[in-house]
Motif scaffolding. Structure first.
Motif, PDB file in Angstrom:
ATOM      1  N   MET A  84       0.829  -1.205   0.000  1.00  0.00           N
ATOM      2  CA  MET A  84       0.000   0.000   0.000  1.00  0.00           C
ATOM      3  C   MET A  84       0.866   1.260   0.000  1.00  0.00           C
ATOM      4  O   MET A  84       0.560   2.237  -0.687  1.00  0.00           O
ATOM      5  CB  MET A  84      -0.926  -0.012   1.221  1.00  0.00           C
ATOM      6  CG  MET A  84      -1.994  -1.075   1.194  1.00  0.00           C
ATOM      7  SD  MET A  84      -2.974  -1.089   2.731  1.00  0.00           S
ATOM      8  CE  MET A  84      -3.857  -2.643   2.554  1.00  0.00           C
ATOM      9  N   ALA A  85       1.951   1.220   0.791  1.00  0.00           N
ATOM     10  CA  ALA A  85       2.850   2.374   0.844  1.00  0.00           C
ATOM     11  C   ALA A  85       3.493   2.625  -0.516  1.00  0.00           C
ATOM     12  O   ALA A  85       3.608   3.777  -0.963  1.00  0.00           O
ATOM     13  CB  ALA A  85       3.923   2.152   1.904  1.00  0.00           C
ATOM     14  N   ALA A  86       3.899   1.538  -1.204  1.00  0.00           N
ATOM     15  CA  ALA A  86       4.513   1.695  -2.523  1.00  0.00           C
ATOM     16  C   ALA A  86       3.500   2.200  -3.544  1.00  0.00           C
ATOM     17  O   ALA A  86       3.841   3.017  -4.410  1.00  0.00           O
ATOM     18  CB  ALA A  86       5.103   0.365  -2.979  1.00  0.00           C
ATOM     19  N   ASP A  87       2.250   1.723  -3.466  1.00  0.00           N
ATOM     20  CA  ASP A  87       1.216   2.207  -4.379  1.00  0.00           C
ATOM     21  C   ASP A  87       0.936   3.691  -4.164  1.00  0.00           C
ATOM     22  O   ASP A  87       0.543   4.406  -5.093  1.00  0.00           O
ATOM     23  CB  ASP A  87      -0.076   1.399  -4.194  1.00  0.00           C
ATOM     24  CG  ASP A  87       0.001   0.011  -4.817  1.00  0.00           C
ATOM     25  OD1 ASP A  87       0.811  -0.155  -5.754  1.00  0.00           O
ATOM     26  OD2 ASP A  87      -0.731  -0.888  -4.367  1.00  0.00           O
ATOM     27  N   ARG A  88       1.124   4.169  -2.947  1.00  0.00           N
ATOM     28  CA  ARG A  88       0.824   5.568  -2.641  1.00  0.00           C
ATOM     29  C   ARG A  88       2.038   6.487  -2.798  1.00  0.00           C
ATOM     30  O   ARG A  88       1.935   7.577  -3.364  1.00  0.00           O
ATOM     31  CB  ARG A  88       0.291   5.682  -1.212  1.00  0.00           C
ATOM     32  CG  ARG A  88      -0.080   7.101  -0.822  1.00  0.00           C
ATOM     33  CD  ARG A  88      -0.828   7.149   0.493  1.00  0.00           C
ATOM     34  NE  ARG A  88      -1.205   8.518   0.839  1.00  0.00           N
ATOM     35  CZ  ARG A  88      -1.889   8.855   1.940  1.00  0.00           C
ATOM     36  NH1 ARG A  88      -2.279   7.908   2.787  1.00  0.00           N
ATOM     37  NH2 ARG A  88      -2.191  10.109   2.173  1.00  0.00           N
TER      38      ARG A  88
END
Length: 404
Positions: free
Chosen positions: A65-69
């Protein structure tokens, strides 16, 4: 698309995986010197590695999720620092219990932020959809090349300097991932711009709901669980199994190195097959081959030659599941939230890894033999082969997101 035309980001991802997964796959040869130092049974080290793999999986959805954001670069930089700290602090541990925090939790966190979920998610955004399995296969092969290079080096460091110094050197090498991460800048492939625009209107909550309502997504989870069980049982316990058969440590290191070198070709091969043929049937074939290889190894005499042959054979289908599994996730749900969705699948993989590493040690300490786990691995491989057949692999229609 020729592999030489892949964007720079793909090659930087390959360099990161060579370091991250090469070090990770070497932990099995540390079992006996570490347990000798702390005077513990094999279950102690097995549980530390099992905890590492479980937390590796637990952290995956969150770092995804952090990488997607925020992008892969920041996440990989953070992961490299955690990885290096875990290895260095492990080398300083005075009590065995500290390894659960250092080798288990910190290294698990570092692995989650520097491995397949983050790198493949970034690759999916810069490579056209029709070439993703091929690109994923090439990227996956990098981890195996690292295994081939790092494991013999780790064995030499163990022999010459001891396990503490070996881990300290590995901690320094982890810092190189920060330099490679500087090049991890995502841009959408031109051919996928239209699809990316459609996906960009989807929220994370909608993407999760879409996946959770898709029956095939849960079958993908189940199949990848089996892969995790196989990989970590073999990586963690094969050196000790061969030592029990009277073979020297160099034989175990070479067998694992063969796993790595043959998986370089195997991962790319299975990725190419996934682009040419139905990924579900390719996956079924892979698991049936695994079942035959493990069964043969369990019944045939154990020699230096048979150990090398097993390493090469199991290596050819070692991580071929990664480009196929991630390719199925990309094919069905698109690239926008792939790091998150594949991160959840990878969590299930790591639950399997936890059980493979831990139960292997527990069964050995209880029965004095690894034979029950070898045959359990055969049965699980057959089940995984059958699980992939009913998956509906058609791309999800956003107007009918809950179709399965």
């Amino acid at each position: 698309m020729s592999i030489f035309r892949f964007p720079l980001l793909v090659w930087m991802g390959i360099a990161i995986l060579i370091i991250s997964l090469g070090i990770r796959q070497s932990f099995g040869i540390f079992m006996m010197p570490v347990t000798d130092t702390f005077h513990t049974g094999r279950e102690f080290f097995s549980f530390a590695i099992a905890l590492q793999n479980l937390l590796f999986g637990v952290f995956q959805p969150f770092v995804g999720m952090a990488a997607d954001r925020w992008g892969a670069r920041r996440v990989i930089t953070f992961g490299a620092l955690a990885y290096a700290a875990g290895l260095y602090l492990t080398s300083l541990a005075g009590e065995p219990g500290w390894l659960y925090i250092t080798l288990g939790a910190l290294v698990g966190l570092g692995l989650s932020a520097t491995s397949y979920v983050i790198v493949l998610g970034a690759v999916a955004r810069v490579v056209p959809a029709r070439y993703t399995a091929k690109a994923f296969g090439l990227t996956t092969a990098a981890g195996s090349f690292g295994m081939f290079v790092v494991i013999p080096g780790a064995q030499s460091l163990l022999s010459d300097y001891g396990w503490q110094a070996a881990l300290q050197i590995f901690a320094l090498i982890c810092c190189l991932m920060i330099a490679f991460a500087a090049f991890m800048k995502n841009t959408n492939s031109e051919s996928d711009t239209k699809g990316a625009a459609v996906e960009s209107r989807q929220t994370l909550r909608e993407a999760l709901q879409e996946a959770f309502n898709h029956k095939g997504y849960w079958l993908i989870h189940a199949g990848f669980f089996v892969c995790g069980f196989h990989v970590m049982f073999i990586a963690t316990h094969l050196p000790s199994y061969l030592a029990d058969k009277g073979l020297p440590g160099a034989t175990a290191a070479m067998a694992l190195a063969y796993v790595g070198i043959f998986n370089i070709f195997g991962s790319y091969f299975w990725g190419v097959m996934g682009d040419k043929f139905d990924k579900r049937y390719v996956m079924t074939s892979l698991y049936l081959i695994r079942a035959l290889i493990i069964a043969a190894f369990a019944v045939l005499p154990i020699t230096e030659q048979s150990a090398a042959i097993f390493g090469g054979a199991i290596g050819f289908c070692w991580l071929g599941t990664v480009p196929l599994t991630s390719g199925l996730v990309r094919q069905i749900f698109g690239a926008r939230y792939m790091s998150t969705l594949y991160g959840l699948v990878f969590f299930t993989h790591q639950v399997g890894s936890f059980l493979g590493a831990w139960i292997g040690g527990r069964v050995y300490d209880y029965y004095g033999s690894y034979q029950p786990i070898w045959w359990a691995s055969v049965i699980l491989a057959v089940c995984a082969a059958l699980i992939h057949l009913p998956i509906n692999d058609r791309p999800v229609s956003r107007s009918a997101a809950t179709s399965s």
